[in-house]
Design a protein around this motif. Structure first.
Motif, PDB file in Angstrom:
ATOM      1  N   ASP A  92      29.202  15.944  38.017  1.00 33.19           N
ATOM      2  CA  ASP A  92      30.572  16.070  38.501  1.00 33.19           C
ATOM      3  C   ASP A  92      31.066  14.650  38.744  1.00 33.19           C
ATOM      4  OD1 ASP A  92      29.588  15.255  40.996  1.00 33.19           O
ATOM      5  OD2 ASP A  92      29.823  17.207  41.932  1.00 33.19           O
ATOM      6  N   GLU A  93      32.139  14.490  39.478  1.00 34.15           N
ATOM      7  CA  GLU A  93      32.734  13.153  39.620  1.00 34.15           C
ATOM      8  C   GLU A  93      31.874  12.183  40.432  1.00 34.15           C
ATOM      9  OE1 GLU A  93      34.008  15.941  42.667  1.00 34.15           O
ATOM     10  OE2 GLU A  93      34.463  15.979  40.536  1.00 34.15           O
ATOM     11  N   SER A  94      30.897  12.681  41.203  1.00 34.00           N
ATOM     12  CA  SER A  94      30.113  11.772  42.034  1.00 34.00           C
ATOM     13  C   SER A  94      28.601  11.849  41.821  1.00 34.00           C
ATOM     14  CB  SER A  94      30.409  12.030  43.515  1.00 34.00           C
ATOM     15  OG  SER A  94      30.005  13.340  43.863  1.00 34.00           O
ATOM     16  N   MET A  95      28.137  12.740  40.942  1.00 31.03           N
ATOM     17  CA  MET A  95      26.699  12.901  40.774  1.00 31.03           C
ATOM     18  C   MET A  95      26.349  13.300  39.343  1.00 31.03           C
ATOM     19  SD  MET A  95      24.078  15.409  42.838  1.00 31.03           S
ATOM     20  CE  MET A  95      25.175  15.361  44.223  1.00 31.03           C
ATOM     21  N   ASN A  96      25.233  12.764  38.857  1.00 28.64           N
ATOM     22  CA  ASN A  96      24.679  13.139  37.553  1.00 28.64           C
ATOM     23  C   ASN A  96      23.224  13.526  37.738  1.00 28.64           C
ATOM     24  OD1 ASN A  96      26.993  12.662  36.134  1.00 28.64           O
ATOM     25  ND2 ASN A  96      26.345  10.705  35.314  1.00 28.64           N
ATOM     26  N   LEU A  97      22.848  14.683  37.197  1.00 32.96           N
ATOM     27  CA  LEU A  97      21.467  15.157  37.230  1.00 32.96           C
ATOM     28  C   LEU A  97      20.913  15.160  35.818  1.00 32.96           C
ATOM     29  CD1 LEU A  97      21.848  18.335  39.498  1.00 32.96           C
ATOM     30  CD2 LEU A  97      21.338  15.998  40.215  1.00 32.96           C
ATOM     31  N   ILE A  98      19.663  14.764  35.690  1.00 33.26           N
ATOM     32  CA  ILE A  98      18.953  14.900  34.419  1.00 33.26           C
ATOM     33  C   ILE A  98      17.723  15.753  34.706  1.00 33.26           C
ATOM     34  CG2 ILE A  98      17.671  12.733  34.755  1.00 33.26           C
ATOM     35  CD1 ILE A  98      18.760  13.937  31.369  1.00 33.26           C
ATOM     36  N   PHE A  99      17.443  16.701  33.840  1.00 30.28           N
ATOM     37  CA  PHE A  99      16.309  17.592  34.033  1.00 30.28           C
ATOM     38  C   PHE A  99      15.183  17.193  33.090  1.00 30.28           C
ATOM     39  CE2 PHE A  99      19.986  19.924  35.519  1.00 30.28           C
ATOM     40  CZ  PHE A  99      19.530  20.436  36.719  1.00 30.28           C
ATOM     41  N   HIS A 100      14.001  16.937  33.658  1.00 30.24           N
ATOM     42  CA  HIS A 100      12.783  16.676  32.885  1.00 30.24           C
ATOM     43  C   HIS A 100      12.104  18.026  32.684  1.00 30.24           C
ATOM     44  CE1 HIS A 100      12.781  12.415  34.773  1.00 30.24           C
ATOM     45  NE2 HIS A 100      13.436  12.417  33.626  1.00 30.24           N
ATOM     46  N   ILE A 101      12.364  18.660  31.561  1.00 32.78           N
ATOM     47  CA  ILE A 101      11.909  20.028  31.302  1.00 32.78           C
ATOM     48  C   ILE A 101      10.657  19.984  30.444  1.00 32.78           C
ATOM     49  CG2 ILE A 101      12.560  22.259  30.335  1.00 32.78           C
ATOM     50  CD1 ILE A 101      15.511  21.421  30.895  1.00 32.78           C
ATOM     51  N   ALA A 102       9.540  20.399  31.027  1.00 30.39           N
ATOM     52  CA  ALA A 102       8.244  20.284  30.352  1.00 30.39           C
ATOM     53  C   ALA A 102       8.221  21.000  29.007  1.00 30.39           C
ATOM     54  CB  ALA A 102       7.135  20.805  31.259  1.00 30.39           C
ATOM     55  N   THR A 103       8.855  22.165  28.910  1.00 31.23           N
ATOM     56  CA  THR A 103       8.825  22.916  27.651  1.00 31.23           C
ATOM     57  C   THR A 103       9.660  22.262  26.550  1.00 31.23           C
ATOM     58  OG1 THR A 103      10.588  24.349  28.484  1.00 31.23           O
ATOM     59  CG2 THR A 103       8.315  25.147  28.688  1.00 31.23           C
ATOM     60  N   LEU A 104      10.547  21.347  26.894  1.00 27.94           N
ATOM     61  CA  LEU A 104      11.335  20.634  25.885  1.00 27.94           C
ATOM     62  C   LEU A 104      10.699  19.302  25.492  1.00 27.94           C
ATOM     63  CD1 LEU A 104      15.019  21.219  27.092  1.00 27.94           C
ATOM     64  CD2 LEU A 104      13.735  22.437  25.317  1.00 27.94           C
ATOM     65  N   MET A 105       9.628  18.926  26.193  1.00 24.32           N
ATOM     66  CA  MET A 105       8.924  17.689  25.872  1.00 24.32           C
ATOM     67  C   MET A 105       7.804  17.989  24.884  1.00 24.32           C
ATOM     68  SD  MET A 105       8.567  15.949  29.599  1.00 24.32           S
ATOM     69  CE  MET A 105       9.977  15.247  30.428  1.00 24.32           C
ATOM     70  N   PRO A 106       7.541  17.072  23.963  1.00 20.25           N
ATOM     71  CA  PRO A 106       6.512  17.345  22.949  1.00 20.25           C
ATOM     72  C   PRO A 106       5.106  17.332  23.545  1.00 20.25           C
ATOM     73  CG  PRO A 106       7.302  15.087  22.744  1.00 20.25           C
ATOM     74  CD  PRO A 106       8.158  15.754  23.786  1.00 20.25           C
ATOM     75  N   ASN A 107       4.236  18.137  22.953  1.00 20.05           N
ATOM     76  CA  ASN A 107       2.808  18.082  23.261  1.00 20.05           C
ATOM     77  C   ASN A 107       2.177  17.128  22.260  1.00 20.05           C
ATOM     78  OD1 ASN A 107       3.104  19.981  25.268  1.00 20.05           O
ATOM     79  ND2 ASN A 107       2.504  21.699  23.970  1.00 20.05           N
ATOM     80  N   ARG A 108       1.556  16.085  22.754  1.00 21.01           N
ATOM     81  CA  ARG A 108       0.940  15.079  21.880  1.00 21.01           C
ATOM     82  C   ARG A 108      -0.555  15.373  21.757  1.00 21.01           C
ATOM     83  NH1 ARG A 108       3.932   9.518  23.851  1.00 21.01           N
ATOM     84  NH2 ARG A 108       6.023  10.205  23.262  1.00 21.01           N
ATOM     85  N   PRO A 109      -1.050  15.458  20.526  1.00 22.59           N
ATOM     86  CA  PRO A 109      -2.482  15.813  20.331  1.00 22.59           C
ATOM     87  C   PRO A 109      -3.438  14.865  21.058  1.00 22.59           C
ATOM     88  CG  PRO A 109      -1.308  15.720  18.227  1.00 22.59           C
ATOM     89  CD  PRO A 109      -0.360  15.250  19.277  1.00 22.59           C
ATOM     90  N   GLU A 110      -3.087  13.593  21.158  1.00 22.92           N
ATOM     91  CA  GLU A 110      -3.977  12.622  21.801  1.00 22.92           C
ATOM     92  C   GLU A 110      -3.895  12.657  23.331  1.00 22.92           C
ATOM     93  OE1 GLU A 110      -0.028  10.526  21.399  1.00 22.92           O
ATOM     94  OE2 GLU A 110      -1.167  11.898  20.135  1.00 22.92           O
ATOM     95  N   ASP A 111      -2.961  13.413  23.878  1.00 20.79           N
ATOM     96  CA  ASP A 111      -2.732  13.455  25.325  1.00 20.79           C
ATOM     97  C   ASP A 111      -3.204  14.794  25.886  1.00 20.79           C
ATOM     98  OD1 ASP A 111      -1.879  12.887  27.884  1.00 20.79           O
ATOM     99  OD2 ASP A 111       0.255  13.123  27.447  1.00 20.79           O
ATOM    100  N   LYS A 112      -4.515  14.961  25.982  1.00 19.03           N
ATOM    101  CA  LYS A 112      -5.107  16.237  26.401  1.00 19.03           C
ATOM    102  C   LYS A 112      -4.809  16.588  27.863  1.00 19.03           C
ATOM    103  CE  LYS A 112      -7.302  16.801  22.494  1.00 19.03           C
ATOM    104  NZ  LYS A 112      -6.567  17.430  21.450  1.00 19.03           N
ATOM    105  N   LYS A 113      -4.517  15.590  28.708  1.00 18.51           N
ATOM    106  CA  LYS A 113      -4.241  15.833  30.117  1.00 18.51           C
ATOM    107  C   LYS A 113      -2.743  15.801  30.416  1.00 18.51           C
ATOM    108  CE  LYS A 113      -8.655  14.262  31.776  1.00 18.51           C
ATOM    109  NZ  LYS A 113      -9.362  13.596  32.851  1.00 18.51           N
ATOM    110  N   PHE A 114      -1.925  15.692  29.392  1.00 18.09           N
ATOM    111  CA  PHE A 114      -0.460  15.720  29.509  1.00 18.09           C
ATOM    112  C   PHE A 114       0.070  14.630  30.433  1.00 18.09           C
ATOM    113  CE2 PHE A 114      -1.867  19.867  28.154  1.00 18.09           C
ATOM    114  CZ  PHE A 114      -1.100  20.045  27.014  1.00 18.09           C
ATOM    115  N   THR A 115      -0.567  13.475  30.370  1.00 15.12           N
ATOM    116  CA  THR A 115      -0.145  12.318  31.158  1.00 15.12           C
ATOM    117  C   THR A 115       1.289  11.939  30.822  1.00 15.12           C
ATOM    118  OG1 THR A 115      -2.428  11.571  31.107  1.00 15.12           O
ATOM    119  CG2 THR A 115      -0.796   9.960  31.799  1.00 15.12           C
ATOM    120  N   PHE A 116       1.644  12.075  29.562  1.00 14.00           N
ATOM    121  CA  PHE A 116       2.996  11.738  29.103  1.00 14.00           C
ATOM    122  C   PHE A 116       4.057  12.572  29.830  1.00 14.00           C
ATOM    123  CE2 PHE A 116       6.384  12.790  26.044  1.00 14.00           C
ATOM    124  CZ  PHE A 116       6.925  11.528  25.886  1.00 14.00           C
ATOM    125  N   LYS A 117       3.829  13.877  29.944  1.00 14.53           N
ATOM    126  CA  LYS A 117       4.782  14.747  30.655  1.00 14.53           C
ATOM    127  C   LYS A 117       4.757  14.454  32.156  1.00 14.53           C
ATOM    128  CE  LYS A 117       4.827  18.641  27.446  1.00 14.53           C
ATOM    129  NZ  LYS A 117       4.694  20.088  27.287  1.00 14.53           N
TER     130      LYS A 117
END
Length: 133
Positions: A92-117
């Motif tokens: 809105d005019e005074s605030m911006n939110l960004i959502f870090h949505i786990a299901t929209l983030m890629p699963n990387r084969p080398e990242d077995k513990k999901f450190t990236f997410k």
């Protein structure tokens, strides 16, 4: 009279980096049936239930994440297209939110513990846990 001093110029340049609105990052995690005690399964989810999808769509506006040499069209925090193709934002005019949505983030084969997410979601002050378990 404006002083032509390097310290003053650096201070002016810093003003250009201060956003004219509040920004907040919010994590979103989907817990599927039987996953309530399995962090790996939770973070590996690529999609959720129909109700979860409707919930995500109600968070705000879907935005494409910028590439490394692109400028974002709205506030996306530190996210780039390496963090997924899309995310949701709300503003809105005074605030911006960004959502870090786990299901929209890629699963990387080398990242077995999901450190990236966890790098994004783990640093958010607020995390929404959508529990379908």
């Amino acid at each position: 009279h404006v002083p032509a001093v390097e310290k003053f110029q650096r201070s002016l340049n810093l003003l250009d980096n201060i956003l004219p609105y509040e920004t907040h990052n919010i994590g979103v995690i989907y817990v599927g049936p039987g996953q309530e005690k399995d962090e790996t399964a939770i973070l590996s989810n690529r999609y959720g239930s129909l109700r979860y999808i409707e919930f995500i769509q109600g968070l705000g506006n879907l935005v494409r994440l910028p590439g490394p040499n692109e400028k974002a069209t709205s506030y996306v925090g530190a996210l780039t297209n390496e963090d997924g193709k899309f995310t949701y934002t709300w503003n809105d005019e005074s605030m911006n939110l960004i959502f870090h949505i786990a299901t929209l983030m890629p699963n990387r084969p080398e990242d077995k513990k999901f450190t990236f997410k966890k790098l994004h979601i783990g640093n958010d002050y607020v995390t929404i846990v959508y529990n379908d378990s």
